[in-house]
Structures are given as C-alpha cells and as structure tokens.
Design a protein around this motif. Structure first.
Motif, mmCIF file in Angstrom:
data_model
loop_
_atom_site.group_PDB
_atom_site.id
_atom_site.type_symbol
_atom_site.label_atom_id
_atom_site.label_comp_id
_atom_site.label_asym_id
_atom_site.label_seq_id
_atom_site.Cartn_x
_atom_site.Cartn_y
_atom_site.Cartn_z
ATOM 1 N N MET A 1 118.417 47.176 64.139
ATOM 2 C CA MET A 1 119.735 47.088 63.992
ATOM 3 C C MET A 1 120.106 47.351 65.599
ATOM 4 O O MET A 1 119.581 48.005 66.350
ATOM 5 N N SER A 2 121.506 46.657 65.711
ATOM 6 C CA SER A 2 121.900 46.977 67.142
ATOM 7 C C SER A 2 123.295 47.237 66.942
ATOM 8 O O SER A 2 123.991 47.135 65.893
ATOM 9 N N ASP A 3 124.057 47.673 68.186
ATOM 10 C CA ASP A 3 125.443 48.311 68.055
ATOM 11 C C ASP A 3 126.096 46.727 67.605
ATOM 12 O O ASP A 3 126.055 45.820 67.859
ATOM 13 N N SER A 4 127.454 47.278 67.382
ATOM 14 C CA SER A 4 128.535 46.348 67.331
ATOM 15 C C SER A 4 128.551 45.263 68.656
ATOM 16 O O SER A 4 128.631 45.763 69.548
ATOM 17 N N GLY A 5 128.757 44.112 68.359
ATOM 18 C CA GLY A 5 129.074 43.042 69.537
ATOM 19 C C GLY A 5 127.285 42.674 69.951
ATOM 20 O O GLY A 5 127.417 42.039 70.998
ATOM 21 N N GLY A 6 126.343 43.206 69.167
ATOM 22 C CA GLY A 6 125.082 42.913 69.596
ATOM 23 C C GLY A 6 124.499 41.167 69.375
ATOM 24 O O GLY A 6 123.399 41.094 69.816
ATOM 25 N N GLY A 7 125.451 40.658 68.750
ATOM 26 C CA GLY A 7 124.892 39.111 68.326
ATOM 27 C C GLY A 7 124.309 39.090 67.044
ATOM 28 O O GLY A 7 123.733 37.967 66.804
ATOM 29 N N LYS A 8 124.367 39.900 66.333
ATOM 30 C CA LYS A 8 123.488 39.736 64.850
ATOM 31 C C LYS A 8 124.232 38.661 63.871
ATOM 32 O O LYS A 8 123.161 37.818 63.703
ATOM 33 N N THR A 9 125.391 38.681 64.043
ATOM 34 C CA THR A 9 126.230 37.525 63.165
ATOM 35 C C THR A 9 126.046 36.467 63.853
ATOM 36 O O THR A 9 125.491 35.295 63.187
ATOM 37 N N SER A 10 125.874 36.001 65.063
ATOM 38 C CA SER A 10 126.005 34.952 65.685
ATOM 39 C C SER A 10 124.450 34.418 65.788
ATOM 40 O O SER A 10 124.198 33.151 65.471
ATOM 41 N N PHE A 11 123.433 35.131 65.944
ATOM 42 C CA PHE A 11 122.171 34.775 65.501
ATOM 43 C C PHE A 11 121.945 34.530 64.199
ATOM 44 O O PHE A 11 121.246 33.230 63.954
ATOM 45 N N SER A 12 122.458 35.136 63.018
ATOM 46 C CA SER A 12 122.124 34.680 61.694
ATOM 47 C C SER A 12 122.859 33.092 61.614
ATOM 48 O O SER A 12 122.319 32.339 60.882
ATOM 49 N N LEU A 13 124.075 33.161 62.085
ATOM 50 C CA LEU A 13 124.541 31.666 61.896
ATOM 51 C C LEU A 13 123.599 30.452 62.664
ATOM 52 O O LEU A 13 123.598 29.548 61.920
ATOM 53 N N GLN A 14 123.307 30.863 63.839
ATOM 54 C CA GLN A 14 122.371 30.149 64.470
ATOM 55 C C GLN A 14 121.263 29.528 63.732
ATOM 56 O O GLN A 14 120.815 28.502 63.601
ATOM 57 N N GLN A 15 120.419 30.812 63.034
ATOM 58 C CA GLN A 15 119.444 30.281 62.181
ATOM 59 C C GLN A 15 119.817 29.514 61.066
ATOM 60 O O GLN A 15 118.863 28.693 60.480
#
Length: 76
Positions: A1-15
C-alpha cells in the motif's frame, strides 16, 4: 500500500484499459474518484499526458485540444 496520491487508482485504471485493449472483458470501479475523473485520467493516459501536469494545469496548447477530443470520444 502507498500513501494518498501514490498512483494506485491511476495504475489500476491503466491495467484495466490494457486488459480491454487485449480483448478481455474489464470494468473499472473506484470509491476514490468520480466517473468524470476516471474519464479524464483515461483520456490523459491515452494521449500520453502526465497526470501531474494535468493536475497542475500546465498543459500546453497542443495537449489541451487533444485531451478534450479524446475525452469526448471516451464519454460517448
């Protein structure tokens, strides 16, 4: 897990977008961003525009129309 703003949602969308481009059925759900924000992120990814520059409002003249056109095509 990373902090808020770490790009998790963006990475998920890209995948998710990549899986769809390969012919797999896919869907993207998020409780962190709205549908409009997801569409904007997808448009930026498709146009190869940095999300950081979009957030900072530092798009150049060439990028703004490209982004808007891709966004509108995605929302149809």
């Amino acid at each position: 897990m990373s902090d808020s703003g770490g790009g998790k949602t963006s990475f998920s969308l890209q995948q998710c977008r990549f899986a769809a481009s390969q012919g797999f059925k896919s869907a993207f759900f998020s409780i962190e961003i709205t549908d409009e924000e997801a569409a904007l992120q997808a448009a930026d990814q498709q146009a190869h525009i940095s999300l950081g520059r979009t957030d900072a409002f530092t798009l150049n003249r060439k990028e703004t129309p490209v982004r808007r056109a891709r966004q509108m095509r995605r929302l149809r």
